[in-house]
Design a protein around this motif. Sequence first.
Motif, PDB file in Angstrom:
ATOM      1  N   ALA A 108      -4.605  -0.350  -4.180  1.00 34.70           N
ATOM      2  CA  ALA A 108      -5.996  -0.214  -3.751  1.00 34.70           C
ATOM      3  C   ALA A 108      -6.613  -1.575  -3.458  1.00 34.70           C
ATOM      4  N   ALA A 109      -6.327  -2.565  -4.307  1.00 29.97           N
ATOM      5  CA  ALA A 109      -6.862  -3.912  -4.088  1.00 29.97           C
ATOM      6  C   ALA A 109      -6.248  -4.558  -2.842  1.00 29.97           C
ATOM      7  N   VAL A 110      -4.946  -4.375  -2.649  1.00 33.26           N
ATOM      8  CA  VAL A 110      -4.273  -4.987  -1.503  1.00 33.26           C
ATOM      9  C   VAL A 110      -4.736  -4.361  -0.189  1.00 33.26           C
ATOM     10  N   SER A 111      -5.094  -3.077  -0.209  1.00 35.68           N
ATOM     11  CA  SER A 111      -5.534  -2.424   1.028  1.00 35.68           C
ATOM     12  C   SER A 111      -6.795  -3.065   1.593  1.00 35.68           C
ATOM     13  N   LEU A 112      -7.605  -3.695   0.740  1.00 34.20           N
ATOM     14  CA  LEU A 112      -8.814  -4.367   1.208  1.00 34.20           C
ATOM     15  C   LEU A 112      -8.499  -5.659   1.950  1.00 34.20           C
ATOM     16  N   LEU A 164      -7.210   5.733  -3.349  1.00 37.39           N
ATOM     17  CA  LEU A 164      -6.255   5.219  -4.335  1.00 37.39           C
ATOM     18  C   LEU A 164      -6.932   4.987  -5.685  1.00 37.39           C
ATOM     19  N   LEU A 165      -8.146   4.468  -5.660  1.00 31.31           N
ATOM     20  CA  LEU A 165      -8.878   4.264  -6.908  1.00 31.31           C
ATOM     21  C   LEU A 165      -9.173   5.592  -7.597  1.00 31.31           C
ATOM     22  N   ARG A 171     -11.051   2.703   7.777  1.00 32.08           N
ATOM     23  CA  ARG A 171      -9.723   2.825   7.170  1.00 32.08           C
ATOM     24  C   ARG A 171      -9.656   2.169   5.802  1.00 32.08           C
ATOM     25  N   ARG A 172     -10.144   0.938   5.697  1.00 32.31           N
ATOM     26  CA  ARG A 172     -10.031   0.205   4.434  1.00 32.31           C
ATOM     27  C   ARG A 172     -10.805   0.872   3.292  1.00 32.31           C
ATOM     28  N   PRO A 173     -12.088   1.212   3.459  1.00 33.27           N
ATOM     29  CA  PRO A 173     -12.790   1.868   2.352  1.00 33.27           C
ATOM     30  C   PRO A 173     -12.172   3.207   1.957  1.00 33.27           C
ATOM     31  N   THR A 174     -11.699   3.959   2.951  1.00 31.76           N
ATOM     32  CA  THR A 174     -11.083   5.255   2.640  1.00 31.76           C
ATOM     33  C   THR A 174      -9.797   5.067   1.852  1.00 31.76           C
ATOM     34  N   GLN A 175      -8.958   4.122   2.296  1.00 28.59           N
ATOM     35  CA  GLN A 175      -7.687   3.886   1.600  1.00 28.59           C
ATOM     36  C   GLN A 175      -7.921   3.418   0.176  1.00 28.59           C
ATOM     37  N   ALA A 176      -8.765   2.415  -0.008  1.00 28.62           N
ATOM     38  CA  ALA A 176      -9.016   1.877  -1.346  1.00 28.62           C
ATOM     39  C   ALA A 176      -9.713   2.904  -2.234  1.00 28.62           C
ATOM     40  N   GLY A 177     -10.665   3.638  -1.676  1.00 23.56           N
ATOM     41  CA  GLY A 177     -11.387   4.616  -2.478  1.00 23.56           C
ATOM     42  C   GLY A 177     -10.511   5.759  -2.968  1.00 23.56           C
ATOM     43  N   VAL A 219       0.839  -1.207   0.000  1.00 20.48           N
ATOM     44  CA  VAL A 219       0.000   0.000   0.000  1.00 20.48           C
ATOM     45  C   VAL A 219       0.872   1.255   0.000  1.00 20.48           C
ATOM     46  N   TRP A 220       1.905   1.263   0.841  1.00 18.42           N
ATOM     47  CA  TRP A 220       2.797   2.427   0.874  1.00 18.42           C
ATOM     48  C   TRP A 220       3.530   2.600  -0.449  1.00 18.42           C
ATOM     49  N   LEU A 221       3.857   1.506  -1.105  1.00 19.09           N
ATOM     50  CA  LEU A 221       4.522   1.603  -2.400  1.00 19.09           C
ATOM     51  C   LEU A 221       3.632   2.315  -3.409  1.00 19.09           C
TER      52      LEU A 221
END
Length: 579
Positions: free
Chosen positions: A480-484, A384-385, A376-382, A327-329
Amino acid sequence: MDVDEVLRECGGFGRFQLLLLTLLSLAHLPLPWHFMLHIFLSAVPPHHCRSPPQPTASNLSRDPRPTPDDPGPCRSLPPSPLDPPLNHSALPCTSGWEYDTSQFTATIATEWDVVCERRGLNQAAGTFFFLGVMLGGPIVGYLSDRYGRRRLLLLGCLVTAVFGSMAAVSTGFTMFVIARFLSGLGLTAINITTFTLAVEWTDVRHRAQVGAVCSLAWCVGNMSLALLAFLLRDWRWLQLAVSAPCLLLAAACWWVPESARWLLSVGQTEGARSGLLACARLNHTPPPPPLQELEKMQSPGRAPHPSPLALVRTRQMCRITLCSGMVWLGVALSYYGLSFSVSGLGLGLYLTHFTFAAVEVPGKLLAFLLLERLGRRPTQAGLLLLTATIMGLRCLLTPEQQVPLLVLGVVGKGSAEGAFTTAIFHTTELFPTSLRQSGLGYTSLMGRLAASATPLVMLLDEVWVFLPSLIFISVTLLAAAVSLLLPETRRVPLPQTVGHVEDRWRYTVGTNKAGTNTSWALTQRHIAGTDTGGHQFTAGTDYPTSRGNGGAEATSVTDIALQPLGAGESQTAGSEESE
């Protein structure tokens, strides 16, 4: 009693914490100056081949003879158009280049002619700087846990001031690159220790607000960089202007106290009480507990310096470590990819950089809002998407469409910054207290690795103009996929040990006030109390209630921790209560 309770008795967030946060926010300002300085130091102004000293020499800008092929800024015309062996072909520049000085008086590109065939050296200067930042992550993380946060903060300010100023007076390109590499090490020490000190001196109710202020300090520094670069057009003066203030910051940070949590974790109880006593006096509150009470906060039998290998020894920790690194990458690659392409927005380099820096403010505020509303997960993935989608839309536009490019660039930068902020908060909540600094050092290393590769990825536009964008978009979508795959940490107590991380996701049937099945099992390891640093569950979140062996219902973290459970016995939550 734990350290959080002691901090609450000492005022929670009073005048002491406010002054400390002010000093640490000032120390946070030079970070974006150095991190984004490559945009202005390596700028390449319009140029053409310098005229050779021979009387018959000519170049593109001075030779009035027509030529069917434009040799460009990296080639020169032959001495004579009638020379049959040359056949009017362009020649390499043998006498150097002449540069347009209307926007930049001097850059490292004009100083050492790192253009055309040597263009890769220009981008490599930024790569080596971020390599220093990357290596500094795990090194500073380990040293700060062993020798203290304050010492590393002072050392980081001095290293940045010395080697940053040395870069400004470099006599050669190699000296410049080495000095920038070493200043990157010092900047990492400032970056890690300022946030850690601010959080560890604040009670749990105000930690999120303190993190927000430290994040906004980055935005202020980034916006001020555009003004500094506009006023100082010579790269040497600009480099010196962003490095010399670190010496003043070192003098100011001399008054920053050492973290009481860290002092307690290493057994320095007297030093911890001295700092807490200063905090209580400045906040006009009763003095902290005596030494005997503070000594009871230390957990016997715990390793003072856990091995970083514990990050991958168990199944849950290995998954968190690998996924958070990915995710950080993606977050760092998308953020710096958009930041380093600011000159392509058609608004001017300085105004565009200021706009990109200013849009980070609403991006951070939006991230803080979504973190509490969605998790956290929806915010991170959203986020990034959204960033990947915007980068894809920019590829569909032509350079002449300046307004759409500007709008997409600003929105994309805001979403990328929000994703970066979310990654920092989520990572802090994922790793246990005993390995939190090591986990942050590892993820910081992955992020800086992406930042180091960003200038080199941008060089691939010579292979195909859309290849850099394709790489940025692909990695961002993968992140984004990995953050889920990461656990959700919204309103979940912070883990204390690796055992807590492994067991915390074992859910049992229960209901909260709304009647939904959201309660989770509390095992004995979940409620074993505080660690040597005095870390405890986060306040302001919904804690499940539990009952001991025939005991009364517990509605607070302290009550839960005091329940006398048998070995392997667990508690089923019957309702959720907010502390």
